[in-house]
Design an enzyme around this catalytic site. Structure first.
Site, mmCIF file in Angstrom:
data_model
loop_
_atom_site.group_PDB
_atom_site.id
_atom_site.type_symbol
_atom_site.label_atom_id
_atom_site.label_comp_id
_atom_site.label_asym_id
_atom_site.label_seq_id
_atom_site.Cartn_x
_atom_site.Cartn_y
_atom_site.Cartn_z
ATOM 1 N N ASN A 1 33.212 36.130 18.207
ATOM 2 C CA ASN A 1 33.773 36.425 19.529
ATOM 3 C C ASN A 1 35.266 36.665 19.358
ATOM 4 O O ASN A 1 36.030 35.724 19.171
ATOM 5 C CB ASN A 1 33.517 35.234 20.466
ATOM 6 N N TRP A 2 35.649 37.936 19.411
ATOM 7 C CA TRP A 2 37.070 38.279 19.215
ATOM 8 C C TRP A 2 37.924 37.933 20.441
ATOM 9 O O TRP A 2 39.142 37.995 20.384
ATOM 10 C CB TRP A 2 37.219 39.774 18.928
ATOM 11 N N LYS A 3 37.296 37.655 21.571
ATOM 12 C CA LYS A 3 38.015 37.416 22.836
ATOM 13 C C LYS A 3 38.957 38.597 23.103
ATOM 14 O O LYS A 3 38.614 39.728 22.767
ATOM 15 C CB LYS A 3 38.747 36.075 22.802
ATOM 16 N N HIS B 1 30.320 32.316 28.919
ATOM 17 C CA HIS B 1 31.280 31.621 28.052
ATOM 18 C C HIS B 1 32.142 30.699 28.913
ATOM 19 O O HIS B 1 32.465 31.033 30.061
ATOM 20 C CB HIS B 1 32.148 32.651 27.319
ATOM 21 N N GLU C 1 35.178 30.146 28.982
ATOM 22 C CA GLU C 1 36.406 30.767 29.507
ATOM 23 C C GLU C 1 36.100 31.593 30.749
ATOM 24 O O GLU C 1 36.902 31.661 31.681
ATOM 25 C CB GLU C 1 37.085 31.609 28.403
ATOM 26 N N GLU D 1 28.334 25.159 23.286
ATOM 27 C CA GLU D 1 29.756 25.111 22.979
ATOM 28 C C GLU D 1 30.436 24.041 23.838
ATOM 29 O O GLU D 1 30.784 24.310 25.001
ATOM 30 C CB GLU D 1 30.402 26.466 23.270
ATOM 31 N N GLY E 1 38.454 26.137 20.249
ATOM 32 C CA GLY E 1 39.838 26.474 19.935
ATOM 33 C C GLY E 1 40.745 25.275 19.761
ATOM 34 O O GLY E 1 41.970 25.413 19.781
ATOM 35 N N SER F 1 35.306 25.429 17.122
ATOM 36 C CA SER F 1 36.119 25.138 15.935
ATOM 37 C C SER F 1 35.309 25.171 14.633
ATOM 38 O O SER F 1 35.534 24.348 13.746
ATOM 39 C CB SER F 1 36.853 23.806 16.103
HETATM 40 C C1 PEP Z 1 34.387 30.473 21.264
HETATM 41 O O1 PEP Z 1 35.319 30.917 21.915
HETATM 42 O O2 PEP Z 1 33.224 30.794 21.553
HETATM 43 C C2 PEP Z 1 34.693 29.563 20.163
HETATM 44 C C3 PEP Z 1 33.722 28.836 19.672
HETATM 45 O O3 PEP Z 1 35.995 29.519 19.738
HETATM 46 P P1 PEP Z 1 36.576 28.733 18.439
HETATM 47 O O4 PEP Z 1 35.647 29.053 17.301
HETATM 48 O O5 PEP Z 1 37.931 29.304 18.239
HETATM 49 O O6 PEP Z 1 36.576 27.293 18.766
#
Ligand code: PEP
Length: 250
Positions: free
Chosen positions: A10-12, A96, A98, A167, A173, A211
């Site tokens: 996931n590049w966001k 997600h 976010e 998640e 993050g 993470s």
């Molecule tokens: C995500 O945004 O789906 C995610 C898992 O981010 P990160 O790996 O940076 O924690």
């Protein structure tokens, strides 16, 4: 229900510093197809990624990071599931955390988005997860159950492929990944919650996200209930994303 391994990036709202072409060449050069790789760029780059995914070497899947609960109309800024499918993408990240926390997406809205994704032939990467507060209150499994049940019963569709990403919000993050027993317990519970909501002949992947990096991926991937990962930060450099893929193959 059959289970399948999968690794998704996931590049966001970012692009890899090495550039899209170099990143995709590294993906295609990995030399084996399994487990499947999926890359989720910002929407304007889905087309380019689909083209890159078909170049010489081993292909990979492409996902959008969101799609609308509407097909068309006066919805400024929205992109429909049919438009994304029309570009040749196979997956859509939906729900997600976010999107939920920053853009106010409810479980019902995510259910409507799931329905449109299924109708368009996309495979949802359906994200669920609890806050730190919910975990501290001992309500994680009840929270996940409500997220799963509300969205899936709102979607009310038949389908043959589903990806669920567990998640925990507090692990995204932050550099703090969930502990192995927490992940195993949540994944096992999610598989149980999906029984009766998912067709028997459906192929399911339950991914962990939060993470994940090259140095913790092998241990988490070895958990029996973990089918792969959804990776944010560590997916922005092809070498680190591919080392997570390598860790899943051990
Ligand atoms: C995500 O945004 O789906 C995610 C898992 O981010 P990160 O790996 O940076 O924690």
């Amino acid at each position: 229900m059959k289970r399948e391994k999968l690794l998704a990036a996931n590049w966001k709202l970012n692009l890899p510093a090495e550039g899209i072409a170099a990143y995709c060449a590294a993906m295609r050069g990995r030399g084996a197809a399994d487990p499947e790789l999926v890359v989720s760029p910002p929407a304007p780059f889905v087309d380019a990624l689909v083209n890159e995914s078909k170049g010489a070497g081993t292909g990979f899947g492409v996902a959008s990071q969101n799609t609308s609960q509407h097909d068309q109309g006066a919805f400024t800024g929205e992109v429909s599931a049919r438009m994304i499918a029309g570009l040749g993408a196979r997956y859509a990240i939906l729900g997600h955390s976010e999107r939920r926390t920053l853009f106010g997406e409810s479980d019902e809205m995510i259910g409507q988005k799931l329905a449109k994704a299924f109708d368009a032939g996309l495979v949802p990467i359906f994200c669920i997860g609890e806050s730190q507060e919910t975990r501290d209150a001992g309500k994680t499994l009840a929270w996940l159950d409500a997220q799963v049940k509300t969205a899936m019963t709102t979607a009310a569709r038949s389908f043959s492929r589903l990806v669920v990403a567990y998640e925990p919000i507090w692990a995204i993050g932050t550099g703090r990944n969930a502990k192995n027993p927490e992940i195993q317990e949540a994944h096992q519970a999610i598989a149980g919650m999906l029984e009766g909501l998912v067709p028997d002949d459906c192929t399911l992947s339950i991914l962990y996200g939060g993470s994940v990096k090259a140095d913790n991926a092998a241990e988490i991937a070895s958990l029996s209930e973990v089918d792969g990962f959804l990776v944010g930060g560590a997916s922005l450099v092809s070498a680190s994303f591919l080392s997570i893929w390598g860790a899943m193959r051990r």
